[in-house]
Design an enzyme around this catalytic site. Structure first.
Site, PDB file in Angstrom:
ATOM      1  N   ASP A 134      66.570   3.835 -32.952  1.00 21.93           N
ATOM      2  CA  ASP A 134      66.146   3.770 -31.700  1.00 21.93           C
ATOM      3  C   ASP A 134      64.605   4.841 -31.185  1.00 21.93           C
ATOM      4  O   ASP A 134      64.738   6.044 -30.791  1.00 21.93           O
ATOM      5  CB  ASP A 134      67.235   3.832 -30.518  1.00 21.93           C
ATOM      6  N   TYR A 136      62.537   5.796 -27.260  1.00 20.29           N
ATOM      7  CA  TYR A 136      62.501   6.226 -26.044  1.00 20.29           C
ATOM      8  C   TYR A 136      60.674   5.764 -25.216  1.00 20.29           C
ATOM      9  O   TYR A 136      60.551   7.126 -24.916  1.00 20.29           O
ATOM     10  CB  TYR A 136      62.483   7.854 -25.660  1.00 20.29           C
ATOM     11  N   HIS A 141      61.687   4.151 -17.738  1.00 23.63           N
ATOM     12  CA  HIS A 141      62.175   4.915 -18.306  1.00 23.63           C
ATOM     13  C   HIS A 141      62.754   6.532 -18.711  1.00 23.63           C
ATOM     14  O   HIS A 141      63.340   7.651 -17.756  1.00 23.63           O
ATOM     15  CB  HIS A 141      63.194   4.367 -19.188  1.00 23.63           C
ATOM     16  N   GLN A 248      77.283  11.207 -23.158  1.00 23.91           N
ATOM     17  CA  GLN A 248      76.196  10.684 -23.217  1.00 23.91           C
ATOM     18  C   GLN A 248      76.085  12.873 -22.228  1.00 23.91           C
ATOM     19  O   GLN A 248      75.160  13.523 -23.301  1.00 23.91           O
ATOM     20  CB  GLN A 248      75.405  10.049 -22.374  1.00 23.91           C
ATOM     21  N   LYS A 261      76.890   6.320 -28.365  1.00 29.20           N
ATOM     22  CA  LYS A 261      76.148   6.346 -27.897  1.00 29.20           C
ATOM     23  C   LYS A 261      76.274   5.166 -29.160  1.00 29.20           C
ATOM     24  O   LYS A 261      76.124   3.464 -29.512  1.00 29.20           O
ATOM     25  CB  LYS A 261      74.580   5.931 -28.748  1.00 29.20           C
ATOM     26  N   THR A 357      64.850   1.862 -24.011  1.00 26.81           N
ATOM     27  CA  THR A 357      65.093   1.299 -22.587  1.00 26.81           C
ATOM     28  C   THR A 357      64.000   1.140 -21.798  1.00 26.81           C
ATOM     29  O   THR A 357      63.378   1.602 -21.884  1.00 26.81           O
ATOM     30  CB  THR A 357      66.030   2.113 -21.120  1.00 26.81           C
TER      31      THR A 357
HETATM   32 MN    MN Z   1      68.608   3.529 -25.450  1.00 22.56          MN
END
Ligand code: MN
Length: 422
Positions: A134, A136, A141, A248, A261, A357
């Site tokens: 993942d 970022y 975001h 988180q 997650k 995101t």
């Molecule tokens: Mn994510």
């Protein structure tokens, strides 16, 4: 040979206006029916084309496909044939479905078997997902989260504009659209308490992302360059990176996301090819400061893909809570893959690389409830009169994505998950 992206192409299969799956799309997925074990298919309008049937009837002869390549639980073996070969299959299916091509249309028995109404199929997880990363990569975001969790004045950490920040996620808990999501339990440290408590998460959230799928196995020690990166990317899916914000916030320092997650991520069932998205290339944000040479790229590497998120409470109507666009991403997929492998890390067929995101500049374009409600301070109103700070049991989250130009809509279908008690 005709260009399968030609906006003028029409199919003899009926495609309703606004359908995600016109003849210019032809995404790949794995489905089963009451009578069929899982096989590979292509979506067109409200139908699924059975690729095993096309292959067995000789309609894909001459493409150099391995026998049985579509008669599989996952798309991996097909994708491992490479992006060019996947593209050749898409081009051939496009030919067969064209309004002026009679090869399949005039063959009643084959057509009857090959073309299945979409309501008669169950879509399955399309990939044996080997690895999941993942990123970022949305500046908006990262800025929003940095402002909330750390310091609004230094929201972006010093590395952020120099490298596509990412972490290794969990592949085993990635599920296909339609799978229920259990509210996770974990450690939470309420701000007014000294010690953590064990509790169901009180801040369950979605993250709106797209993820790309790789179609090669590279050799350990051999990086993929930015220039070559897209040869390794076969297509994209919608990706919901479910997140428990309270878990988180307590766990993420110093090594980043873990149990907040890895309890579940949901993907849409159709892999939309990068070939089908070719007409939607666009320039991304200008990168300042300039990136190191191994991340430098030429041409348009972002894609203009509209995205939205809806929340539908149990027994109620849905409300659209976010509209945004993939084109806002600061780091593009080629840079992400080049960075990921620059140290010699190998990639495998069926890996997923999620964007992070996707938030845009406007408040209604934020891709998570964390941002939309500013960590619960500004609840989002829903159409049924209720409001949400975070997700409640019974809520269904529906993500949609499509690119549109010249009357052609390349859609992804839906990425859906319902929250159930843990
Ligand atoms: Mn994510």
């Amino acid at each position: 040979m005709t260009d399968p992206n030609d906006p003028k192409l029409k199919s003899w299969v009926e495609v309703a206006p606004g359908s995600d799956f016109p003849i210019q799309n032809l995404p790949f997925g794995i489905f089963r029916t009451r009578y069929l074990a899982p096989v590979a298919g292509v979506a067109i309008g409200n139908h699924v084309v059975d690729l095993v049937c096309l292959h067995e009837h000789g309609y894909l002869d001459g493409l150099g496909l391995q026998p049985g390549v579509f008669n599989q639980r996952y798309l991996n073996s097909f994708f491992a044939m490479g992006r060019k070969k996947v593209g050749a299959v898409r081009t051939r299916v496009s030919e067969l479905l064209r309004h002026d091509n009679d090869e399949l249309r005039a063959n009643g028995p084959a057509r009857e078997i090959a073309l299945i109404p979409i309501e008669e199929v169950k879509m399955l997880l399309p990939l044996d997902i080997r690895n999941y990363t993942d990123f970022y990569s949305s500046e908006e975001h990262a800025t929003n989260v940095g402002s909330m969790f750390r310091d609004p004045k230094n929201a972006l950490l010093p590395n952020w504009k120099h490298l596509p920040v990412g972490y290794h996620g969990r592949a085993s808990s990635i599920v296909v659209s339609g799978t229920d999501i259990h509210r996770p339990n974990g450690q939470i440290k309420p701000p007014d308490q000294e010690a953590p408590v064990f509790s169901p998460t009180r801040k369950l959230d979605f993250e709106l992302e797209l993820a790309f799928v790789t179609c090669t196995d590279t050799v350990l020690g051999k990086p993929v360059s930015v220039r070559e990166a897209e040869d390794h990317i076969v297509g994209l899916v919608i990706f919901n990176d479910w997140s428990a914000r309270d878990i988180q916030q307590w766990e993420y320092v110093p090594l980043g996301p873990f149990l907040a997650k890895n309890f579940a991520s949901t993907i849409s069932p159709w892999v939309v090819t990068l070939d089908a998205l070719e007409p939607f290339r666009t320039a991304g944000p200008v990168q300042i400061p300039p990136v190191l040479p191994y991340l430098a790229f030429e041409g348009k590497r972002n894609f203009d893909i509209q995205l939205e998120v809806q929340i539908q409470p149990q027994g109620s109507v849905e409300t659209t809570v976010c509209r945004t666009n993939f084109k806002h991403m600061y780091w593009n997929m080629a840079q992400q893959l080049a960075h990921h492998t620059v140290n010699g890390c190998n990639i495998e067929t069926g890996d997923l690389y999620a964007s992070g995101t996707i938030s845009g500049p406007a408040p209604g374009s934020y891709g998570s409830l964390l941002e939309l409600t500013w960590n619960g301070q500004k609840p989002v109103p829903l159409a049924d009169g209720s409001e949400r700070k975070f997700l409640e049991d019974g809520d269904t989250v529906i993500m949609k994505a499509h690119a549109e130009r010249d009357g052609v809509r390349i859609g992804f279908g839906e990425c859906v998950g319902k929250i159930v008690k843990g």
